[in-house]
Write an enzyme that holds these catalytic residues in place. Structure first.
Site, PDB file in Angstrom:
ATOM      1  N   GLU A   1       5.530   8.825  -0.899  1.00  0.00           N
ATOM      2  CA  GLU A   1       6.581   9.568  -0.456  1.00  0.00           C
ATOM      3  C   GLU A   1       6.499  10.869  -1.243  1.00  0.00           C
ATOM      4  O   GLU A   1       6.756  12.125  -0.297  1.00  0.00           O
ATOM      5  CB  GLU A   1       7.892   9.038  -0.811  1.00  0.00           C
ATOM      6  CG  GLU A   1       8.051   7.722  -0.237  1.00  0.00           C
ATOM      7  CD  GLU A   1       7.865   7.559   1.188  1.00  0.00           C
ATOM      8  OE1 GLU A   1       7.927   8.496   2.008  1.00  0.00           O
ATOM      9  OE2 GLU A   1       7.231   6.539   1.557  1.00  0.00           O
TER      10      GLU A   1
ATOM     11  N   GLU B   1      10.554  10.166   3.216  1.00  0.00           N
ATOM     12  CA  GLU B   1      10.177  11.350   2.458  1.00  0.00           C
ATOM     13  C   GLU B   1      11.095  12.691   2.429  1.00  0.00           C
ATOM     14  O   GLU B   1      10.827  13.616   2.457  1.00  0.00           O
ATOM     15  CB  GLU B   1       8.563  11.781   2.595  1.00  0.00           C
ATOM     16  CG  GLU B   1       8.435  12.216   3.979  1.00  0.00           C
ATOM     17  CD  GLU B   1       8.087  11.244   5.236  1.00  0.00           C
ATOM     18  OE1 GLU B   1       7.635  11.600   6.203  1.00  0.00           O
ATOM     19  OE2 GLU B   1       8.518  10.169   4.930  1.00  0.00           O
TER      20      GLU B   1
ATOM     21  N   GLU C   1      14.392   9.669  10.368  1.00  0.00           N
ATOM     22  CA  GLU C   1      13.105   9.484  11.184  1.00  0.00           C
ATOM     23  C   GLU C   1      13.153   7.967  11.857  1.00  0.00           C
ATOM     24  O   GLU C   1      13.468   7.248  11.054  1.00  0.00           O
ATOM     25  CB  GLU C   1      11.999   9.546  10.070  1.00  0.00           C
ATOM     26  CG  GLU C   1      10.756   9.276  10.964  1.00  0.00           C
ATOM     27  CD  GLU C   1       9.464   9.479   9.756  1.00  0.00           C
ATOM     28  OE1 GLU C   1       8.422   9.362  10.227  1.00  0.00           O
ATOM     29  OE2 GLU C   1       9.739   9.651   8.595  1.00  0.00           O
TER      30      GLU C   1
END
Length: 877
Positions: free
Chosen positions: A304, A270, A127
């Protein structure tokens, strides 16, 4: 200002187009090697509509293409184009399989994005756009595919091989290598992909879901850290149970894995079923971690985990929707922490963080809506606005709909959009449909930057026995948004009479109401008020606004003593302290009168032994230098520092005996329950005020601090004393510094604190000392935690960072230049304090602009840092 960076075009939300092709499945075969890792990828493409397209672009950065096939056949060079941005396939069929083999270099990846090798481990961070550094792919959140991953690695250095989902097969290769195959049954975007290889030990436990399934829980850390995972494991189990009870969300895989590393740009990630964490938010023992560290672990572990539904099962259509997952999940983790601990103390902490980071962001050149309209580098929009203000928007929706209505809305949201990539509109529409209400005006909050100002004016009519309250709102202009529309602002309120009791506000006898301020100005009248009343407004901080409530000091002091809303009682005390501090900045260096109203408020708290000690500590704390500065037209750095030191000293002197008694009375054996945590916090606050009672000389109070440092049986108490001694302007703490380092040099997270406390010390030789820290043998430019511990801490050492001669800015800019070549994301995030140059006097403005110019002139300036500089100083010079 000329910026030495590639001209990266803006990406606009309005330009979004659905994918022409979707990738239904991806199979990766990865041969891990620190210097040269080979990644083979098999992608199944399926065209979304009947119209053919001329080309498909796959993102790719830093990849060496070794082989490419389509439907098993080697592609000729005129069938594709490869450049620095990726791979373009020409004249693709409607349904085909693409196979590529690429080479990457994990050990050279100091940016820590994609696959990298650090601390002896292979790790990933995908990410927002890291997967394109692993293989060619449609690296955007709305490309959802099922992943199968086979990892190969040497058994001696990589005995553990992990990826998302469930391990379905494993075996051995020749010559000391082994492999493991992982399948994730749920389609996911590439930003949620993760893989790990290394020599790790695991703490194992299980969790039984509400439907009776047993989930294996595993936390992977270095062998020596295995005993420091209990808080993380217990926090995970509490979060899993809470999400079932409060939101009806059950975990969906057979195992849930967490891996801890010191080399990570963020707090945690996550990734579906395989979370990768900064070790700061996993490892804790009483000897090495403070109470604040323990609470941070509980919060981040929960955050998360909650992403499993708010972000993973329901994900984003595009990166402009980032707050859809982050704002919603921050709200969820805040509510979890409030249920696990003190709700009032939690809320005060939430607001303190919002005001410290997001309010200044909203008032400066980096201001942007919770859902921005354009960006150049998405990494720069992982901001307090997206996270913290985004959470406040969700909180307002929760307030407007009520607890049950909000739950109905989220149930419908999950039911409708499970497995989909969606938008903020989809979330709001689910809340609307589940509650048969119209939230169209609320959407303005997501589109409009800036912090609204709410002004209150109240009039009591003793003849008519009425109280009339008028509220008005306005939002200042922000970059690109000169005109602002009114937004719906829920104002939770009560009226408190002279006996300190809440009065009835309507015929039903309600003693608390939520007024919704939707227009520029609105008025409410409350009848049957036989006595004068004081308004308690914005209770629980029911909206992310600035409130001007023209109460006199006597009324504020009264509320600080009797208001039953924890946030507003704290806020009243803070306002009294703020006024004293602002007055002190007018004549820096002179002794100011200790305000009677503030004295009464503090005395009432000090005398209330039955109060939760953690809440007492909040009520007795002063506003930060940052917060005081934000209330001034021009931030007077030195005057604020002097005024705050003077007020701390006054409070220490005035209540000296009370502080001393508290310090001794609160002593006790270490325990981890909430009461003990609060007692430690209050006791260390008492010690701080005692040490501050005379900062111009050393006295017995520094001896108390030294004694506490030596005798402490936990890091909370030891670190509190250590910080007071190191940051005392006259105390020689060299022996303490050496002792601390020698004891904890093998514990990176503890040594981060050692670095940070020194970098924050407002001493005459601070800049020279920070320069020495950067060449210390334990400093490492490639470890973000260590860099933040020095450079991040240095920026909050206000009198040094903002030195009038510009030395702090010049030094800082040189370090950011260096860091930009190593880790652009961290460099860009650390550089943001320079964007606030307009808030300072002309001399400091000039020096800050020179620092920005120095950065702008850097050869090969990263895209991350270039965007921050351009937004900070768009007009040039």
């Amino acid at each position: 200002m000329m910026i030495n960076s590639e001209n990266t075009p803006l990406i606009h939300r309005s330009d979004y187009q659905p994918l022409a092709y979707r990738i239904t499945e991806i199979a990766l075969d990865v041969h891990l090697d620190p210097e040269n890792t080979e990644v083979s990828a098999r992608l199944h493409f399926l065209r979304q509509n009947p119209e053919p397209v001329k080309e498909i672009h796959l993102d790719g950065e830093g990849l060496e293409l070794l082989e490419i096939r389509r439907d098993g056949q080697l592609l000729s060079e005129n069938s594709y184009v490869v450049n620095g941005a990726g791979l373009t396939l020409l004249n693709p069929e409607a349904d085909f399989v693409l196979e590529t083999r690429v080479r990457i270099h994990p050990a050279a990846n100091s940016a820590l994005s994609g696959l990298y090798h650090a601390g002896g481990q292979f790790l990933t961070q995908c990410e927002a756009e890291g997967f394109r550094r692993i293989t060619y792919y449609q690296d955007r959140p709305d490309c959802l595919a099922k992943f199968t991953v086979t990892l190969h690695g040497p058994k001696d250095t990589c005995p553990v091989l992990l990826a998302n989902g469930n391990c379905v097969a494993q075996g051995e290769d020749a010559q000391g290598f082994h492999w493991a195959r992982w399948e994730d049954p749920y389609p996911k975007p590439a930003y949620l992909f993760a893989m790990v290889g290394g020599d790790l030990a695991a703490m194992r436990d299980t969790f039984t879901t509400q439907s009776g399934r047993q989930v294996a829980l595993e936390i992977y850390v270095a062998e020596r850290d295995l005993g420091a995972c209990s808080q993380a494991m217990e926090s995970l189990k509490r979060a899993m149970r809470w999400d079932e009870e409060v939101y009806g969300r059950e975990y969906d895989l057979d195992r849930y894995m967490i891996v801890a590393t010191d080399s990570f740009n963020m707090g945690a990630m996550e990734n579906k079923g395989l979370n990768i964490f900064n070790s700061k938010y996993v490892l804790a023992s009483p000897e090495t971690a403070t109470d604040t560290d323990y609470q941070g672990i509980e919060s981040v572990i929960a955050h998360e985990y909650f992403h499993n539904w708010t972000g993973n099962r329901v994900t984003l259509r595009d990166w402009f929707q980032l707050s859809l997952k982050e704002g919603l999940t921050v709200f969820r983790d805040q509510e979890f922490s409030a249920d696990m601990n003190s709700r009032g103390v939690q809320r005060i902490g939430d607001v303190r963080r919002l005001r410290a980071a997001q309010f200044p962001e909203d008032a400066g050149p980096l201001a942007h809506p919770v859902r921005p309209d354009a960006y150049s580098e998405i990494n720069n929009f992982y901001t307090a606005t997206v996270y913290e203000k985004g959470a406040e928007l969700v909180r307002m929706l929760h307030t407007l709909l009520g607890k049950e209505g909000f739950r109905r809305g989220t149930d419908l949201y999950f039911e409708r959009h499970d497995g989909h990539a969606v938008t903020i509109e989809d979330f709001v529409e689910a809340l609307e449909d589940a509650n048969h209400t119209d939230l169209s005006r609320f959407r303005t909050w997501y589109a409009q930057a800036g912090t609204p100002l709410v002004k209150a004016q109240g009039v009591y009519d003793p003849k008519a026995h009425t109280y009339t309250l008028t509220l008005s709102q306005s939002t200042p202009a922000t970059p690109g948004q000169a005109h602002k529309e009114p937004v719906p602002i829920p104002v939770r309120m009560a009226l408190i009479n002279t006996q300190g009791e809440k009065t009835a506000l309507d015929s039903r006898g309600d003693r608390e109401k939520v007024l919704v301020l939707e227009e520029a100005t609105q008025t409410w009248t409350f009848t049957e008020q036989p006595d004068p009343v004081i308004p308690s407004l914005l209770r629980g901080f029911s909206a992310p606004v600035r409130l001007e409530n023209p109460l006199d000091d006597q009324s504020r002091s009264f509320l600080a003593c009797v208001d039953d809303d924890p946030f507003n009682r704290w806020e009243s005390t803070q306002e009294l302290a703020l006024q004293a501090l602002l007055a002190g900045t007018q004549n820096p260096g002179t002794v100011q009168h200790f305000p009677d109203a503030l004295e009464r408020a503090l005395a009432a708290t000090l005398q209330d032994g039955a109060m939760d000690p953690a809440f007492r500590a909040e009520l007795l704390s002063l506003p930060s230098e940052d917060y005081v500065g934000e209330q001034m037209a021009v931030i007077a750095v030195d005057a604020i520092h002097q005024a705050r030191d003077a007020l701390l000293s006054q409070i220490g002197h005035h209540f000296h005996d009370t502080w001393l008694n508290l310090y001794h009375d609160l002593a006790g054996a270490y325990a981890r329950d909430g009461l003990s945590i609060g007692r430690r916090r209050l006791r260390n606050m008492a010690l701080s005020y005692l040490v501050y009672s005379d900062r111009h000389r050393e006295d017995d109070m520094t001896l108390h601090a030294r004694q506490q440092y030596v005798q402490a049986d936990n890091m909370t108490d030891r670190l509190a004393a250590f910080q007071l001694l190191v940051q005392h302007p006259l105390h020689d703490a060299e022996d303490i510094l050496m002792d601390f380092y020698q004891k904890w040099q093998d514990y990176p997270l503890v040594i981060d604190k050692w670095f940070a406390i020194q970098a924050m010390a407002p001493r005459a030789d601070a800049l020279r000392h920070v320069q020495h820290l950067l060449v210390h043998s334990a400093f490492d430019w490639k470890v973000p935690n260590r860099v933040r511990a020095v450079l991040g801490a240095f920026t909050v050492n206000h009198t040094v960072f903002h030195a009038a001669d510009g030395s702090g800015y010049a030094f800082f800019a040189e370090q950011i230049r260096r860091l930009d070549d190593i880790n652009p994301q961290t460099a860009a995030r650390l550089a943001t304090p320079l964007s606030r140059w307009q808030r300072y006097d002309e001399v400091r403005q000039k020096a800050m602009i020179q620092a920005l110019q120095l950065l702008a002139a850097k050869p090969h300036l990263s895209r991350d840092l270039a965007e921050v500089i351009q937004r900070a100083y768009p007009s040039g010079a």
